[in-house]
Structures are given as structure tokens and as C-alpha cells.
Write a protein that holds these residues in place. Structure first.
Motif, PDB file in Angstrom:
ATOM      1  N   CYS A  28       7.791  59.517   7.949  1.00  0.00           N
ATOM      2  CA  CYS A  28       7.871  60.481   9.049  1.00  0.00           C
ATOM      3  C   CYS A  28       9.079  61.402   8.881  1.00  0.00           C
ATOM      4  O   CYS A  28       8.967  62.622   9.053  1.00  0.00           O
ATOM      5  N   VAL A  29      10.219  60.839   8.531  1.00  0.00           N
ATOM      6  CA  VAL A  29      11.414  61.656   8.313  1.00  0.00           C
ATOM      7  C   VAL A  29      11.187  62.609   7.148  1.00  0.00           C
ATOM      8  O   VAL A  29      11.483  63.806   7.243  1.00  0.00           O
ATOM      9  N   GLU A  30      10.631  62.101   6.056  1.00  0.00           N
ATOM     10  CA  GLU A  30      10.359  62.924   4.873  1.00  0.00           C
ATOM     11  C   GLU A  30       9.419  64.082   5.199  1.00  0.00           C
ATOM     12  O   GLU A  30       9.606  65.204   4.732  1.00  0.00           O
ATOM     13  N   GLN A  31       8.415  63.831   6.029  1.00  0.00           N
ATOM     14  CA  GLN A  31       7.417  64.853   6.384  1.00  0.00           C
ATOM     15  C   GLN A  31       7.827  65.684   7.611  1.00  0.00           C
ATOM     16  O   GLN A  31       7.099  66.594   8.001  1.00  0.00           O
ATOM     17  N   GLY A  32       8.948  65.348   8.241  1.00  0.00           N
ATOM     18  CA  GLY A  32       9.384  66.064   9.432  1.00  0.00           C
ATOM     19  C   GLY A  32       8.517  65.786  10.652  1.00  0.00           C
ATOM     20  O   GLY A  32       8.354  66.654  11.509  1.00  0.00           O
ATOM     21  N   LEU A  33       7.962  64.576  10.727  1.00  0.00           N
ATOM     22  CA  LEU A  33       7.096  64.192  11.852  1.00  0.00           C
ATOM     23  C   LEU A  33       7.929  63.497  12.927  1.00  0.00           C
ATOM     24  O   LEU A  33       8.483  62.420  12.685  1.00  0.00           O
ATOM     25  N   PRO A  34       8.027  64.077  14.118  1.00  0.00           N
ATOM     26  CA  PRO A  34       8.790  63.425  15.183  1.00  0.00           C
ATOM     27  C   PRO A  34       8.166  62.083  15.560  1.00  0.00           C
ATOM     28  O   PRO A  34       6.942  61.922  15.520  1.00  0.00           O
ATOM     29  N   PHE A  35       9.027  61.132  15.922  1.00  0.00           N
ATOM     30  CA  PHE A  35       8.518  59.845  16.401  1.00  0.00           C
ATOM     31  C   PHE A  35       9.487  59.239  17.404  1.00  0.00           C
ATOM     32  O   PHE A  35      10.674  59.566  17.413  1.00  0.00           O
ATOM     33  N   VAL A  36       8.942  58.373  18.234  1.00  0.00           N
ATOM     34  CA  VAL A  36       9.723  57.519  19.123  1.00  0.00           C
ATOM     35  C   VAL A  36       9.279  56.102  18.837  1.00  0.00           C
ATOM     36  O   VAL A  36       8.090  55.795  18.894  1.00  0.00           O
ATOM     37  N   ARG A  37      10.258  55.241  18.505  1.00  0.00           N
ATOM     38  CA  ARG A  37       9.945  53.826  18.263  1.00  0.00           C
ATOM     39  C   ARG A  37      10.721  52.967  19.245  1.00  0.00           C
ATOM     40  O   ARG A  37      11.919  53.116  19.414  1.00  0.00           O
ATOM     41  N   TRP A  38      10.002  52.088  19.932  1.00  0.00           N
ATOM     42  CA  TRP A  38      10.631  51.066  20.762  1.00  0.00           C
ATOM     43  C   TRP A  38      10.519  49.750  20.021  1.00  0.00           C
ATOM     44  O   TRP A  38       9.475  49.448  19.426  1.00  0.00           O
ATOM     45  N   SER A  39      11.593  48.987  20.019  1.00  0.00           N
ATOM     46  CA  SER A  39      11.513  47.629  19.488  1.00  0.00           C
ATOM     47  C   SER A  39      12.210  46.686  20.453  1.00  0.00           C
ATOM     48  O   SER A  39      13.242  47.027  21.036  1.00  0.00           O
ATOM     49  N   GLY A  40      11.608  45.546  20.617  1.00  0.00           N
ATOM     50  CA  GLY A  40      12.160  44.535  21.515  1.00  0.00           C
ATOM     51  C   GLY A  40      13.445  43.954  20.951  1.00  0.00           C
ATOM     52  O   GLY A  40      13.735  44.055  19.762  1.00  0.00           O
ATOM     53  N   GLY A  41      14.216  43.338  21.817  1.00  0.00           N
ATOM     54  CA  GLY A  41      15.448  42.696  21.391  1.00  0.00           C
ATOM     55  C   GLY A  41      15.186  41.302  20.835  1.00  0.00           C
ATOM     56  O   GLY A  41      14.128  40.708  21.067  1.00  0.00           O
TER      57      GLY A  41
ATOM     58  N   ILE B  35      14.658  57.724  18.340  1.00  0.00           N
ATOM     59  CA  ILE B  35      13.966  59.006  18.430  1.00  0.00           C
ATOM     60  C   ILE B  35      14.336  59.857  17.223  1.00  0.00           C
ATOM     61  O   ILE B  35      15.521  60.088  16.947  1.00  0.00           O
ATOM     62  N   PHE B  36      13.304  60.308  16.515  1.00  0.00           N
ATOM     63  CA  PHE B  36      13.470  61.306  15.458  1.00  0.00           C
ATOM     64  C   PHE B  36      12.739  62.545  15.943  1.00  0.00           C
ATOM     65  O   PHE B  36      11.547  62.498  16.229  1.00  0.00           O
ATOM     66  N   ARG B  37      13.455  63.644  16.052  1.00  0.00           N
ATOM     67  CA  ARG B  37      12.912  64.860  16.655  1.00  0.00           C
ATOM     68  C   ARG B  37      12.268  65.815  15.653  1.00  0.00           C
ATOM     69  O   ARG B  37      11.939  66.938  15.992  1.00  0.00           O
ATOM     70  N   GLY B  38      12.076  65.361  14.422  1.00  0.00           N
ATOM     71  CA  GLY B  38      11.436  66.194  13.402  1.00  0.00           C
ATOM     72  C   GLY B  38      12.404  66.744  12.379  1.00  0.00           C
ATOM     73  O   GLY B  38      12.004  67.228  11.321  1.00  0.00           O
ATOM     74  N   SER B  39      13.703  66.681  12.678  1.00  0.00           N
ATOM     75  CA  SER B  39      14.739  67.087  11.718  1.00  0.00           C
ATOM     76  C   SER B  39      16.046  66.434  12.151  1.00  0.00           C
ATOM     77  O   SER B  39      16.165  65.918  13.266  1.00  0.00           O
ATOM     78  N   GLY B  40      17.000  66.453  11.262  1.00  0.00           N
ATOM     79  CA  GLY B  40      18.297  65.845  11.556  1.00  0.00           C
ATOM     80  C   GLY B  40      18.236  64.338  11.495  1.00  0.00           C
ATOM     81  O   GLY B  40      17.363  63.757  10.849  1.00  0.00           O
ATOM     82  N   GLU B  41      19.153  63.716  12.190  1.00  0.00           N
ATOM     83  CA  GLU B  41      19.250  62.256  12.217  1.00  0.00           C
ATOM     84  C   GLU B  41      18.464  61.684  13.394  1.00  0.00           C
ATOM     85  O   GLU B  41      18.320  62.338  14.422  1.00  0.00           O
ATOM     86  N   ALA B  42      18.012  60.469  13.243  1.00  0.00           N
ATOM     87  CA  ALA B  42      17.372  59.753  14.350  1.00  0.00           C
ATOM     88  C   ALA B  42      18.469  59.275  15.304  1.00  0.00           C
ATOM     89  O   ALA B  42      19.573  58.945  14.879  1.00  0.00           O
ATOM     90  N   ASP B  43      18.164  59.269  16.585  1.00  0.00           N
ATOM     91  CA  ASP B  43      19.097  58.785  17.605  1.00  0.00           C
ATOM     92  C   ASP B  43      18.586  57.463  18.158  1.00  0.00           C
ATOM     93  O   ASP B  43      17.390  57.283  18.364  1.00  0.00           O
TER      94      ASP B  43
END
Length: 174
Positions: A81-94, A105-113
Motif C-alpha cells: 500500500c505504501v509503495e503504491q500510494g494507497l491510503p489505509f487505516v489499520r486497527w490492531s488489538g492490544g 493511518i497511511f494517507r497515501g504519502s509520507g509516513e504512517a501515523d
């Protein structure tokens, strides 16, 4: 008797995840995306069937789910997704005693937050972030940033979305 290092079994800490992907991708890259989704054992529903391209709903973001995901990350999928510039939101449990639930959150460019959240994907804030932000307005901005809306996943060749007929857009705002 201990196994030689080459034969040791490494047990991963596993949790549930959900990931929603959007953006525009070529047909070939979508094929690679489908392969990775299958290798990560993600489905369009919790404990659902193996994903196939026909599960994608044209005009919608692609939402995927899985239980027992090592370290709560779909690393190959996220990297593509990062390579292709595809935004994503991933939730993972603790994982108790190891890490808290998080939303990435990856907004399609830059670093994921990364945002700390609870097991229901509600964004949490701790004292460090409050001090770092410094004002109520900045804290509210933090929550707004964490509420990123993923666009539809569009594969080259998809039909273009229909434009609203004259008068329909006004009816939506009435």
C-alpha cells in the motif's frame, strides 16, 4: 534437549486486526494486492472465506479482517500500500503486557501515523500527548487527524461513479 537454532519454533504474539484500503491502483498491482491479502489470510468479514477479487465492491474502500495476526500487523500488505500510494487505516488489538491497541493511518504519502486506541478502535490520549499538543484546539485536531476517511479503492478499468442528477445534490443538503 534444546533444538538447534535453525529448528527453533518462534511463537508470535497474535491479535485481531482490521484494515481498510482505498485509492487508485492498476489492474496488475490489484492482482498483487489480492495475492498478498490471501497470504495474510484476510477476509471481508471476521472468520470469513478466503478473499477473492470479486469480493471487492466497486466504489467502496476495501475493508478486511483477521484474527490471530502475528504482532497485529499485515506487513506485506501495508508495504505494498505504501509503495503504491494507497491510503489505509489499520486497527490492531492490544496484547496484554506487550502493547496497546493502535490505529495506524497511511494517507497515501509520507509516513504512517500511529494512534493509541482501545479495543473498540476509539482514539485514546495520554498525558504525554496532552502536554505535547498544549491546547484544547490542538488536542481536538489530534482527534480529527485520527478520524481519516479512506476513499474508495478504484482499480483501473472500474466504471466511473455516476454524477448526481441536477437537483439531487441540493436534496442531499436540504
Amino acid at each position: 534437549m534444546a533444538l538447534p537454532l535453525s529448528q527453533e519454533v518462534i511463537m508470535a504474539d497474535c491479535v485481531s486486526i482490521s484494515i481498510t484500503i482505498g485509492g487508485r491502483v492498476g489492474a496488475e498491482a490489484f492482482g498483487a494486492l489480492v495475492e498478498i491479502i490471501n497470504s495474510e489470510r484476510l477476509s471481508i468479514e471476521w472468520e470469513g472465506p478466503t478473499f477473492h477479487a470479486g469480493h471487492r465492491i466497486v466504489g467502496e474502500p476495501l475493508s478486511l479482517y483477521a484474527h490471530n495476526v502475528p504482532w497485529g500487523r499485515a506487513e506485506s500488505l501495508e508495504a505494498l500500500c505504501v509503495e503504491q500510494g494507497l491510503p489505509f487505516v489499520r486497527w490492531s488489538g492490544g496484547y496484554p503486557g506487550e502493547w496497546s491497541a493502535e490505529r495506524v493511518i497511511f494517507r497515501g504519502s509520507g509516513e504512517a501515523d500511529s494512534y493509541m486506541c482501545d479495543e473498540n478502535d476509539r482514539i485514546m490520549i495520554d498525558q504525554h500527548v496532552v502536554k505535547e499538543r498544549g491546547s484544547i484546539e490542538a488536542i481536538l485536531t489530534y482527534f480529527e487527524e485520527a478520524d481519516f476517511e479512506i476513499p474508495p479503492l478504484v482499480v483501473d478499468g472500474d466504471p466511473e461513479p455516476a454524477l448526481p442528477h441536477k437537483g439531487e445534490e441540493d436534496a442531499d443538503h436540504a
